[in-house]
Scaffold this motif. Sequence first.
Motif, short mmCIF file in Angstrom:
data_model
loop_
_atom_site.label_atom_id
_atom_site.label_comp_id
_atom_site.label_asym_id
_atom_site.label_seq_id
_atom_site.Cartn_x
_atom_site.Cartn_y
_atom_site.Cartn_z
N GLN A 152 -8.73 -3.61 5.94
CA GLN A 152 -7.39 -3.24 5.48
C GLN A 152 -7.16 -3.74 4.06
OE1 GLN A 152 -4.25 -5.18 7.66
NE2 GLN A 152 -2.67 -3.82 6.83
N GLU A 156 0.84 -1.20 0.00
CA GLU A 156 0.00 0.00 0.00
C GLU A 156 0.88 1.26 0.00
OE1 GLU A 156 -3.66 1.65 2.77
OE2 GLU A 156 -2.36 0.09 3.54
N LYS A 162 -4.69 1.13 16.48
CA LYS A 162 -3.57 0.47 15.82
C LYS A 162 -2.96 -0.52 16.80
CE LYS A 162 0.49 1.69 13.11
NZ LYS A 162 0.18 1.07 11.86
N CYS A 172 -1.48 -9.19 3.82
CA CYS A 172 -2.64 -9.05 4.69
C CYS A 172 -3.38 -10.40 4.82
CB CYS A 172 -3.56 -7.97 4.11
SG CYS A 172 -4.94 -7.53 5.16
N LYS A 219 4.30 -0.65 4.53
CA LYS A 219 2.94 -1.18 4.68
C LYS A 219 2.85 -2.53 3.98
CE LYS A 219 0.88 2.64 6.36
NZ LYS A 219 -0.08 2.71 7.42
N TRP A 220 1.76 -3.23 4.21
CA TRP A 220 1.57 -4.56 3.64
C TRP A 220 0.92 -4.51 2.27
CZ3 TRP A 220 -0.89 -7.47 8.38
CH2 TRP A 220 0.13 -7.78 9.30
#
Length: 189
Positions: A179, A39, A104, A49, A43-44
């Motif tokens: 997400q 992303e 988070k 994810c 980030k994943w």
Amino acid sequence: MAISTQKYLDGVINELEQAISRVENLTANLDEKTLNLPEADGKWSMLQCIEHITLATAVYVKNFNEKLNDQQLPAAADNYKGHWKGKMFAKMNAPKPEGEIPMKLKTFKFLEPKSQLNSNTVMAEFKRVNEQMIALVEKSRAVNIDRIKVPTTLGSMVKLRLGEALRFIIAHTQRHLVQLERIKNTVTK
């Protein structure tokens, strides 16, 4: 507030089946490169994810399997009441109704996905682990899900009642489905 145990377990199975379907729909027709595209820096990706959901659910599959194979389990109760600790764990993880993630949370090292993943492998494992969980939910119909405790991803020092662990799994999965959708919207622009 009590609910019919069987109705509660039907709802859990429905949520797990919807998660499988939603992941398949969100990833349909996307190539390997897009599925592995993060992303943003740090980030994943979509596959990471999905891999994370699978790794976390697999911990509970293992823990449920061990517990449900015990011969000395209390018989099923008509109603499921739940417990405040499990509700709190689930609430910390579940997205709000509008899809916002409430807080988070740091991922444990052993639940962090690799950076480059094979989409066929990740998708097959996601489906396999969730189908195993569905089978274990079916098996849990015969026991009292309010009285049996299982270890969490935090280990055996923190346990949840089986019914609450199911609530947590659903909340955790829903959190990462939000997400996953956000990642897809970012990387397919």
